[in-house]
Scaffold this motif. Structure first.
Motif, mmCIF file in Angstrom:
data_model
loop_
_atom_site.group_PDB
_atom_site.id
_atom_site.type_symbol
_atom_site.label_atom_id
_atom_site.label_comp_id
_atom_site.label_asym_id
_atom_site.label_seq_id
_atom_site.Cartn_x
_atom_site.Cartn_y
_atom_site.Cartn_z
ATOM 1 N N ARG A 87 0.830 -1.202 0.000
ATOM 2 C CA ARG A 87 0.000 0.000 0.000
ATOM 3 C C ARG A 87 0.870 1.260 0.000
ATOM 4 N N TYR A 88 1.895 1.231 0.816
ATOM 5 C CA TYR A 88 2.784 2.398 0.927
ATOM 6 C C TYR A 88 3.470 2.679 -0.405
ATOM 7 N N HIS A 89 3.910 1.627 -1.082
ATOM 8 C CA HIS A 89 4.569 1.826 -2.376
ATOM 9 C C HIS A 89 3.585 2.325 -3.429
ATOM 10 N N LEU A 90 2.394 1.795 -3.430
ATOM 11 C CA LEU A 90 1.396 2.259 -4.395
ATOM 12 C C LEU A 90 1.077 3.737 -4.190
ATOM 13 N N ARG A 91 0.949 4.153 -2.944
ATOM 14 C CA ARG A 91 0.637 5.560 -2.661
ATOM 15 C C ARG A 91 1.783 6.485 -3.069
ATOM 16 N N ASN A 92 2.993 5.919 -3.156
ATOM 17 C CA ASN A 92 4.146 6.713 -3.561
ATOM 18 C C ASN A 92 4.508 6.508 -5.034
ATOM 19 N N GLY A 93 3.570 5.984 -5.804
ATOM 20 C CA GLY A 93 3.742 5.870 -7.249
ATOM 21 C C GLY A 93 4.673 4.775 -7.705
ATOM 22 N N SER A 94 4.932 3.777 -6.872
ATOM 23 C CA SER A 94 5.842 2.696 -7.237
ATOM 24 C C SER A 94 5.070 1.482 -7.735
ATOM 25 N N ASP A 95 5.642 0.795 -8.734
ATOM 26 C CA ASP A 95 5.034 -0.434 -9.225
ATOM 27 C C ASP A 95 5.876 -1.663 -8.864
ATOM 28 N N VAL A 96 6.770 -1.520 -7.880
ATOM 29 C CA VAL A 96 7.568 -2.655 -7.402
ATOM 30 C C VAL A 96 6.636 -3.709 -6.818
ATOM 31 N N GLU A 97 6.869 -4.970 -7.159
ATOM 32 C CA GLU A 97 5.954 -6.033 -6.757
ATOM 33 C C GLU A 97 6.509 -6.934 -5.652
ATOM 34 N N ALA A 98 7.818 -6.853 -5.369
ATOM 35 C CA ALA A 98 8.408 -7.720 -4.343
ATOM 36 C C ALA A 98 9.581 -7.012 -3.681
ATOM 37 N N LEU A 99 9.789 -7.298 -2.406
ATOM 38 C CA LEU A 99 10.899 -6.739 -1.645
ATOM 39 C C LEU A 99 11.668 -7.867 -0.971
ATOM 40 N N ARG A 100 12.948 -7.593 -0.684
ATOM 41 C CA ARG A 100 13.757 -8.617 -0.014
ATOM 42 C C ARG A 100 13.641 -8.463 1.498
ATOM 43 N N LEU A 101 13.229 -9.541 2.135
ATOM 44 C CA LEU A 101 13.030 -9.592 3.579
ATOM 45 C C LEU A 101 14.174 -10.363 4.226
ATOM 46 N N ALA A 102 14.689 -9.841 5.325
ATOM 47 C CA ALA A 102 15.633 -10.566 6.173
ATOM 48 C C ALA A 102 14.890 -11.002 7.421
ATOM 49 N N MET A 103 14.947 -12.312 7.714
ATOM 50 C CA MET A 103 14.157 -12.828 8.829
ATOM 51 C C MET A 103 14.800 -14.084 9.398
ATOM 52 N N PRO A 104 14.879 -14.219 10.717
ATOM 53 C CA PRO A 104 15.384 -15.462 11.300
ATOM 54 C C PRO A 104 14.355 -16.573 11.150
ATOM 55 N N VAL A 105 14.836 -17.771 10.831
ATOM 56 C CA VAL A 105 13.959 -18.925 10.643
ATOM 57 C C VAL A 105 14.224 -19.933 11.758
ATOM 58 N N ASN A 106 13.164 -20.434 12.347
ATOM 59 C CA ASN A 106 13.278 -21.436 13.398
ATOM 60 C C ASN A 106 13.716 -22.763 12.786
ATOM 61 N N MET A 107 14.877 -23.278 13.225
ATOM 62 C CA MET A 107 15.414 -24.511 12.666
ATOM 63 C C MET A 107 15.067 -25.736 13.504
ATOM 64 N N ARG A 108 14.353 -25.548 14.611
ATOM 65 C CA ARG A 108 13.962 -26.689 15.428
ATOM 66 C C ARG A 108 12.849 -27.453 14.736
ATOM 67 N N GLY A 109 12.977 -28.766 14.714
ATOM 68 C CA GLY A 109 11.974 -29.591 14.076
ATOM 69 C C GLY A 109 10.718 -29.729 14.912
ATOM 70 N N HIS A 110 9.674 -30.243 14.300
ATOM 71 C CA HIS A 110 8.407 -30.440 15.002
ATOM 72 C C HIS A 110 8.603 -31.428 16.142
ATOM 73 N N GLY A 111 8.181 -31.064 17.342
ATOM 74 C CA GLY A 111 8.343 -31.936 18.484
ATOM 75 C C GLY A 111 9.667 -31.795 19.197
ATOM 76 N N ASP A 112 10.543 -30.938 18.679
ATOM 77 C CA ASP A 112 11.837 -30.700 19.322
ATOM 78 C C ASP A 112 11.612 -29.900 20.601
ATOM 79 N N ARG A 113 11.997 -30.475 21.735
ATOM 80 C CA ARG A 113 11.748 -29.839 23.024
ATOM 81 C C ARG A 113 13.025 -29.266 23.632
ATOM 82 N N ALA A 114 14.025 -29.051 22.829
ATOM 83 C CA ALA A 114 15.258 -28.471 23.343
ATOM 84 C C ALA A 114 14.969 -27.113 23.956
ATOM 85 N N SER A 115 15.678 -26.810 25.056
ATOM 86 C CA SER A 115 15.404 -25.566 25.782
ATOM 87 C C SER A 115 15.987 -24.345 25.090
#
Length: 261
Positions: A87-115
């Motif tokens: 929405r912000y890009h559209l209001r500023n006249g931009s037609d960019v369709e994708a942005l690069r996100l930096a985000m930490p990903v949880n590497m613990r598997g399902h059921g992993d109960r490590a503390s």
């Protein structure tokens, strides 16, 4: 030497090892050795100034919306952010369709109960359009995040960190700066306390996280607390020149997404 010996004694493994190496190189190019700059043509400037904004989201409501749409709370959270940026890009006249996100990903598997937590940093292109079609945006975001979680380079993150820690400081600084320029925004989704907390006998009403920008235009970090998600937005006002407008876009984006329930 060990790998060479195994290749000689187990030659049938060579094709699969070559395939693994190819996948690792491709993953490293997407995660570590990115060469193209950030995609936004709106969030272009940088400064040392900051603007901190907060919002509170309902965890049960967001979870219900995510479940209905076939994904996770994190999928819904990133979709809300992506819709706001769209929405912000559209209001500023931009037609960019994708942005690069930096985000930490949880590497613990399902059921992993490590503390201890087990997170690896990832970068991925997320769509910000169609900003006003939250269901369509959710589906694409969900698929992109699912692919990112299986990036081969993430499994090698610890080893890469060890290697990089031995590089000269000027090299590390230069590498960090060059890679920061490839990121449009950062986001984190952290699990907090499911029960009320108290400080000096008084109940803590909210707990808004302040995530580091590290040279990016925006860091949006959310921390769960009981049945709420406390969102802290660390904004560079040189990049997001209309922070009030962006926060209004954020409100509208989540309202539309949660309205799909």
């Amino acid at each position: 030497i060990g790998g060479t010996a195994r290749a000689l004694t187990h030659p049938r493994d060579l094709p699969s090892r070559a395939g693994d190496a190819t996948r690792l190189v491709g993953s490293l190019q997407r995660q570590v050795l990115v060469t193209d700059r950030a995609h936004s043509d709106v969030l272009t400037e940088r400064s040392l100034h900051r603007r901190f904004e907060t919002r509170r989201l309902s965890l049960p409501v967001l979870r219900t919306a995510a479940k209905r749409l076939g994904g996770s709370v994190n999928d819904a959270y990133v979709t809300g952010l992506a819709g706001a940026l769209g929405r912000y890009h559209l209001r500023n006249g931009s037609d960019v369709e994708a942005l690069r996100l930096a985000m930490p990903v949880n590497m613990r598997g399902h059921g992993d109960r490590a503390s201890t937590n087990a997170f690896a940093p990832t970068r991925l292109l997320v769509p910000i359009q169609p900003a006003e079609d939250p269901e369509a945006l959710f589906r694409i975001v969900h698929d992109r995040l699912a692919v990112a979680k299986h990036e081969t380079a993430l499994a090698a993150a610890e080893g890469l960190a060890t290697v990089m820690s031995g590089l000269p400081t000027p090299v590390l600084v230069s590498l960090t700066r060059s890679q920061t320029r490839t990121i449009d925004f950062a986001a984190s989704n952290l699990r907090g306390s499911p029960v009320p907390l108290f400080l000096a006998g008084e109940r803590i009403l909210a707990n808004y996280p302040f995530g580091p920008r590290t040279g990016t235009p925006l860091n949006a970090t959310v921390l769960s607390y009981c049945d709420d998600l406390d969102l802290g937005c660390n904004i560079d006002p040189a990049a997001v020149t209309d922070p009030d407008g962006f926060m209004a876009d954020l409100d509208d984006s989540f309202a539309d997404l949660l309205g799909t329930t």
